[in-house]
Design a protein around this motif. Structure first.
Motif, PDB file in Angstrom:
ATOM      1  N   ARG A 120       0.994  -1.288  -0.009  1.00 46.59           N
ATOM      2  CA  ARG A 120       0.154  -0.153   0.052  1.00 46.59           C
ATOM      3  C   ARG A 120       0.982   1.337  -0.067  1.00 46.59           C
ATOM      4  N   GLU A 121       1.772   1.230   0.819  1.00 46.95           N
ATOM      5  CA  GLU A 121       2.733   2.440   0.640  1.00 46.95           C
ATOM      6  C   GLU A 121       3.276   2.564  -0.421  1.00 46.95           C
ATOM      7  N   GLU A 122       3.958   1.713  -1.295  1.00 44.11           N
ATOM      8  CA  GLU A 122       4.544   1.614  -2.543  1.00 44.11           C
ATOM      9  C   GLU A 122       3.587   2.061  -3.546  1.00 44.11           C
ATOM     10  N   ILE A 123       2.407   1.730  -3.295  1.00 42.60           N
ATOM     11  CA  ILE A 123       1.334   2.010  -4.273  1.00 42.60           C
ATOM     12  C   ILE A 123       0.841   3.737  -4.156  1.00 42.60           C
ATOM     13  N   LYS A 124       0.937   4.447  -2.748  1.00 48.32           N
ATOM     14  CA  LYS A 124       0.573   5.565  -2.493  1.00 48.32           C
ATOM     15  C   LYS A 124       1.904   6.285  -3.047  1.00 48.32           C
ATOM     16  N   HIS A 125       3.035   5.962  -2.768  1.00 49.36           N
ATOM     17  CA  HIS A 125       4.091   6.627  -3.361  1.00 49.36           C
ATOM     18  C   HIS A 125       3.914   6.714  -4.929  1.00 49.36           C
ATOM     19  N   ALA A 126       3.762   5.545  -5.719  1.00 46.58           N
ATOM     20  CA  ALA A 126       3.849   5.806  -7.021  1.00 46.58           C
ATOM     21  C   ALA A 126       2.586   6.610  -7.489  1.00 46.58           C
ATOM     22  N   LEU A 127       1.596   6.618  -6.980  1.00 45.24           N
ATOM     23  CA  LEU A 127       0.272   7.683  -7.186  1.00 45.24           C
ATOM     24  C   LEU A 127       0.729   8.886  -6.664  1.00 45.24           C
ATOM     25  N   ALA A 128       1.492   9.453  -6.106  1.00 44.13           N
ATOM     26  CA  ALA A 128       1.532  10.753  -5.396  1.00 44.13           C
ATOM     27  C   ALA A 128       1.322  11.771  -6.395  1.00 44.13           C
ATOM     28  N   GLY A 129       1.809  11.698  -7.545  1.00 47.82           N
ATOM     29  CA  GLY A 129       1.763  12.531  -8.517  1.00 47.82           C
ATOM     30  C   GLY A 129       0.354  12.965  -9.254  1.00 47.82           C
ATOM     31  N   ASN A 130      -0.553  11.918  -9.137  1.00 49.85           N
ATOM     32  CA  ASN A 130      -1.915  11.842  -9.853  1.00 49.85           C
ATOM     33  C   ASN A 130      -2.839  12.369  -8.570  1.00 49.85           C
ATOM     34  N   ILE A 131      -3.708  13.408  -9.240  1.00 47.51           N
ATOM     35  CA  ILE A 131      -4.487  13.897  -8.275  1.00 47.51           C
ATOM     36  C   ILE A 131      -6.025  13.426  -8.882  1.00 47.51           C
ATOM     37  N   CYS A 132      -6.928  13.012  -7.914  1.00 44.81           N
ATOM     38  CA  CYS A 132      -8.303  12.631  -7.938  1.00 44.81           C
ATOM     39  C   CYS A 132      -9.037  13.354  -7.107  1.00 44.81           C
ATOM     40  N   ARG A 133     -10.256  13.975  -7.663  1.00 41.57           N
ATOM     41  CA  ARG A 133     -11.207  14.956  -6.699  1.00 41.57           C
ATOM     42  C   ARG A 133     -12.391  14.035  -6.482  1.00 41.57           C
ATOM     43  N   CYS A 134     -12.576  12.897  -6.930  1.00 45.79           N
ATOM     44  CA  CYS A 134     -14.184  12.146  -6.888  1.00 45.79           C
ATOM     45  C   CYS A 134     -13.569  10.957  -5.678  1.00 45.79           C
ATOM     46  N   THR A 135     -12.566  10.209  -5.890  1.00 48.68           N
ATOM     47  CA  THR A 135     -12.755   8.856  -4.989  1.00 48.68           C
ATOM     48  C   THR A 135     -12.340   8.900  -3.559  1.00 48.68           C
ATOM     49  N   GLY A 136     -11.446   9.790  -3.441  1.00 52.10           N
ATOM     50  CA  GLY A 136     -10.949   9.815  -1.889  1.00 52.10           C
ATOM     51  C   GLY A 136      -9.795   8.873  -1.975  1.00 52.10           C
ATOM     52  N   TYR A 137      -9.417   8.244  -3.191  1.00 55.12           N
ATOM     53  CA  TYR A 137      -8.227   7.455  -3.205  1.00 55.12           C
ATOM     54  C   TYR A 137      -8.181   5.901  -2.745  1.00 55.12           C
ATOM     55  N   ILE A 138      -8.860   5.833  -1.833  1.00 52.03           N
ATOM     56  CA  ILE A 138      -9.091   4.374  -1.109  1.00 52.03           C
ATOM     57  C   ILE A 138      -9.566   3.384  -2.107  1.00 52.03           C
ATOM     58  N   GLN A 139     -10.381   3.697  -3.055  1.00 52.07           N
ATOM     59  CA  GLN A 139     -11.045   2.743  -3.960  1.00 52.07           C
ATOM     60  C   GLN A 139      -9.648   2.484  -4.975  1.00 52.07           C
ATOM     61  N   ILE A 140      -9.078   3.543  -5.325  1.00 53.52           N
ATOM     62  CA  ILE A 140      -7.947   3.597  -6.262  1.00 53.52           C
ATOM     63  C   ILE A 140      -7.053   2.697  -5.822  1.00 53.52           C
ATOM     64  N   PHE A 141      -6.510   2.678  -4.564  1.00 59.25           N
ATOM     65  CA  PHE A 141      -5.421   1.938  -3.874  1.00 59.25           C
ATOM     66  C   PHE A 141      -5.947   0.457  -3.970  1.00 59.25           C
ATOM     67  N   GLU A 142      -7.253   0.256  -3.679  1.00 58.91           N
ATOM     68  CA  GLU A 142      -7.863  -1.024  -3.592  1.00 58.91           C
ATOM     69  C   GLU A 142      -7.926  -1.721  -5.087  1.00 58.91           C
ATOM     70  N   SER A 143      -8.196  -0.798  -6.006  1.00 57.12           N
ATOM     71  CA  SER A 143      -8.004  -1.353  -7.498  1.00 57.12           C
ATOM     72  C   SER A 143      -6.502  -1.897  -7.795  1.00 57.12           C
ATOM     73  N   VAL A 144      -5.608  -1.103  -7.439  1.00 53.02           N
ATOM     74  CA  VAL A 144      -4.374  -1.674  -7.914  1.00 53.02           C
ATOM     75  C   VAL A 144      -3.910  -2.909  -6.842  1.00 53.02           C
ATOM     76  N   GLU A 145      -4.319  -2.822  -5.710  1.00 54.02           N
ATOM     77  CA  GLU A 145      -4.020  -4.116  -4.764  1.00 54.02           C
ATOM     78  C   GLU A 145      -4.790  -5.442  -5.381  1.00 54.02           C
ATOM     79  N   ALA A 146      -5.984  -5.161  -5.875  1.00 52.95           N
ATOM     80  CA  ALA A 146      -6.724  -6.295  -6.411  1.00 52.95           C
ATOM     81  C   ALA A 146      -5.780  -7.034  -7.591  1.00 52.95           C
ATOM     82  N   VAL A 147      -4.981  -6.380  -8.501  1.00 58.68           N
ATOM     83  CA  VAL A 147      -4.159  -7.086  -9.413  1.00 58.68           C
ATOM     84  C   VAL A 147      -2.767  -7.129  -8.932  1.00 58.68           C
TER      85      VAL A 147
END
Length: 159
Positions: free
Chosen positions: A124-151
């Motif tokens: 999860r921390e590595e995913i957060k770091h890799a996505l730190a340069g990507n901004i989302c205004r809608c999801t709150g990021y948890i669903q994005i992290f879960e989407s990456v973790e699922a694969v």
């Protein structure tokens, strides 16, 4: 002034005459019609324009098109199979609610793919770091992290 560049784009060999001041974003979106790569901020802060160049996630709004010469470039359009099935990351974003308005999604997926290609078991921390340069205004990021973790474990590759 124009320059001819050649590169591999989503598996296809491309030769293109470009103007020296064009960004990779301009070339892909405005000239080649690959509109999955979005322009958000235009100054490298939001990540909506993220593509993969030689296995690295880059902000195409800051990357001069002339620098693409001889490189391998992947965009969101190149992820789905030729039969039309979604790439595992794309499907995971759909299945896990990582996509809402969709504006940031291509950049999020490309950054995630670059990470998982390099580190298929990212935590999860590595995913957060890799996505730190990507901004989302809608999801709150948890669903994005879960989407990456699922694969995780598949890498960013197509099945």
């Amino acid at each position: 002034m124009t320059t001819n560049i050649s590169f591999l784009l989503n598996g296809d060999e491309i030769s293109y005459d470009i103007k020296d001041h064009w960004t990779l974003l301009h070339l892909l979106r405005e000239e080649m019609g690959l509109i999955g790569t979005k322009e958000g901020c235009g100054n490298g802060e939001c990540g909506a324009c993220t593509v993969i160049v030689d296995k690295l996630a880059v902000n195409s709004c800051l990357y001069l098109a002339v620098e693409a010469d001889g490189k391998t470039i992947e965009t969101i359009e190149g992820l789905a199979s030729t039969e039309g099935s979604l790439h595992p990351l794309q499907q995971s974003f759909v299945d896990n609610g990582g996509i809402q308005c969709g504006f940031c999604t291509p950049g999020m997926i490309m950054s995630s793919k670059a990470l998982l290609d390099e580190n298929p078991d990212a935590d999860r921390e590595e995913i957060k770091h890799a996505l730190a340069g990507n901004i989302c205004r809608c999801t709150g990021y948890i669903q994005i992290f879960e989407s990456v973790e699922a694969v995780k474990g598949m890498g960013g590759q197509n099945e």
